[in-house]
Design a protein around this motif. Structure first.
Motif, PDB file in Angstrom:
ATOM      1  N   ASN A  42       0.829  -1.211   0.000  1.00  0.00           N
ATOM      2  CA  ASN A  42       0.000   0.000   0.000  1.00  0.00           C
ATOM      3  C   ASN A  42       0.860   1.257   0.000  1.00  0.00           C
ATOM      4  OD1 ASN A  42      -2.467  -1.326  -0.089  1.00  0.00           O
ATOM      5  ND2 ASN A  42      -2.656  -1.409   2.130  1.00  0.00           N
ATOM      6  N   ASN A  46       0.894   4.101  -2.994  1.00  0.00           N
ATOM      7  CA  ASN A  46       0.555   5.498  -2.705  1.00  0.00           C
ATOM      8  C   ASN A  46       1.727   6.461  -2.833  1.00  0.00           C
ATOM      9  OD1 ASN A  46      -2.194   5.073  -2.147  1.00  0.00           O
ATOM     10  ND2 ASN A  46      -1.696   4.358  -0.107  1.00  0.00           N
ATOM     11  N   CYS A  47       2.921   6.006  -2.488  1.00  0.00           N
ATOM     12  CA  CYS A  47       4.059   6.929  -2.406  1.00  0.00           C
ATOM     13  C   CYS A  47       5.253   6.501  -3.249  1.00  0.00           C
ATOM     14  CB  CYS A  47       4.510   7.070  -0.957  1.00  0.00           C
ATOM     15  SG  CYS A  47       3.210   7.529   0.189  1.00  0.00           S
ATOM     16  N   LYS A  81      -5.337   3.684   6.879  1.00  0.00           N
ATOM     17  CA  LYS A  81      -5.725   4.603   5.789  1.00  0.00           C
ATOM     18  C   LYS A  81      -5.455   6.056   6.190  1.00  0.00           C
ATOM     19  CE  LYS A  81      -8.892   1.630   3.389  1.00  0.00           C
ATOM     20  NZ  LYS A  81     -10.214   1.384   2.870  1.00  0.00           N
ATOM     21  N   MET A  84      -1.736   6.653   5.790  1.00  0.00           N
ATOM     22  CA  MET A  84      -1.355   6.852   4.393  1.00  0.00           C
ATOM     23  C   MET A  84      -1.785   8.230   3.894  1.00  0.00           C
ATOM     24  SD  MET A  84      -1.745   3.160   2.519  1.00  0.00           S
ATOM     25  CE  MET A  84      -3.413   2.822   3.011  1.00  0.00           C
ATOM     26  N   HIS A  85      -2.972   8.669   4.296  1.00  0.00           N
ATOM     27  CA  HIS A  85      -3.457   9.974   3.856  1.00  0.00           C
ATOM     28  C   HIS A  85      -2.524  11.102   4.311  1.00  0.00           C
ATOM     29  CE1 HIS A  85      -6.280  13.142   2.759  1.00  0.00           C
ATOM     30  NE2 HIS A  85      -6.037  13.675   3.941  1.00  0.00           N
ATOM     31  N   LYS A  87       0.594  10.635   5.287  1.00  0.00           N
ATOM     32  CA  LYS A  87       1.979  10.236   5.031  1.00  0.00           C
ATOM     33  C   LYS A  87       2.806  10.159   6.323  1.00  0.00           C
ATOM     34  CE  LYS A  87       2.190  11.840   0.245  1.00  0.00           C
ATOM     35  NZ  LYS A  87       0.819  11.740  -0.048  1.00  0.00           N
TER      36      LYS A  87
END
Length: 180
Positions: A42, A46-47, A81, A84-85, A87
């Motif tokens: 994930n 995302n990154c 989540k 992740m949003h 960071k």
């Protein structure tokens, strides 16, 4: 805490994403828990590769902490989540902020600037060492009987949590045995 090298994380992520292997297959192949592999995948999605690189420990101001917790609640997001949003390097810190927000309130997070990602326990211990003798004004508010009752209640709660943990571990082990 053991940290896996960036190169290994990248290799495992590519094994899953490019090799079309499942998290379970990667877990068996690399002997790393599949949940950890899912997190790395994930992060990579995302990154990119930067998401797999170790991040420096940072301090966050109270407004940021409150924003993170309130955003998580408002959008019904999981810790992962939310991490992740924003960071953030770990969802553990969000769990800590959430706990403080729920137990001590919004204002506590806004005003408490001393909590770093891996440093909360360390800072608490330093404060406790400075004042190893209890504050007498705190003790005078409670009688000896009340303090003994509180100690007994805490011991019972601790015993209960240990038994609950043992039951949960037993159930997990039984489920693992059924799968094999």
């Amino acid at each position: 805490m053991f940290r896996h090298p960036f190169e290994l994380k990248l290799e495992i992520v590519k094994f899953v994403l490019e090799g079309k292997h499942s998290y379970s297959q990667a877990s068996q192949h690399y002997k790393i828990h599949q949940e950890q592999i899912r997190v790395w995948c994930n992060l990579y999605r995302n990154c990119g590769e930067d998401g797999l690189k170790p991040q420096k420990i940072r301090k966050y101001d109270g407004n940021f902490k409150v924003d993170v917790v309130e955003y998580m609640y408002a959008n019904h997001l999981s810790l992962e989540k939310t991490r992740m949003h924003f960071k953030l390097p770990s969802s553990t810190i969000i769990a800590l902020w959430k706990q403080m927000y729920n137990e001590k309130g919004r204002e506590y997070l806004l005003n408490n600037r001393s909590i770093a990602i891996d440093g909360m326990q360390v800072k608490r211990n330093k404060r406790m060492r400075k004042s190893s003798t209890p504050n007498t004004s705190d003790l005078t508010d409670k009688s000896k009987e009340e303090l003994l009752k509180e100690i007994e209640d805490l011991r019972m709660e601790n015993d209960y949590l240990k038994k609950l943990d043992a039951l949960v571990q037993k159930r997990i082990n039984q489920q693992k045995k059924k799968k094999h």
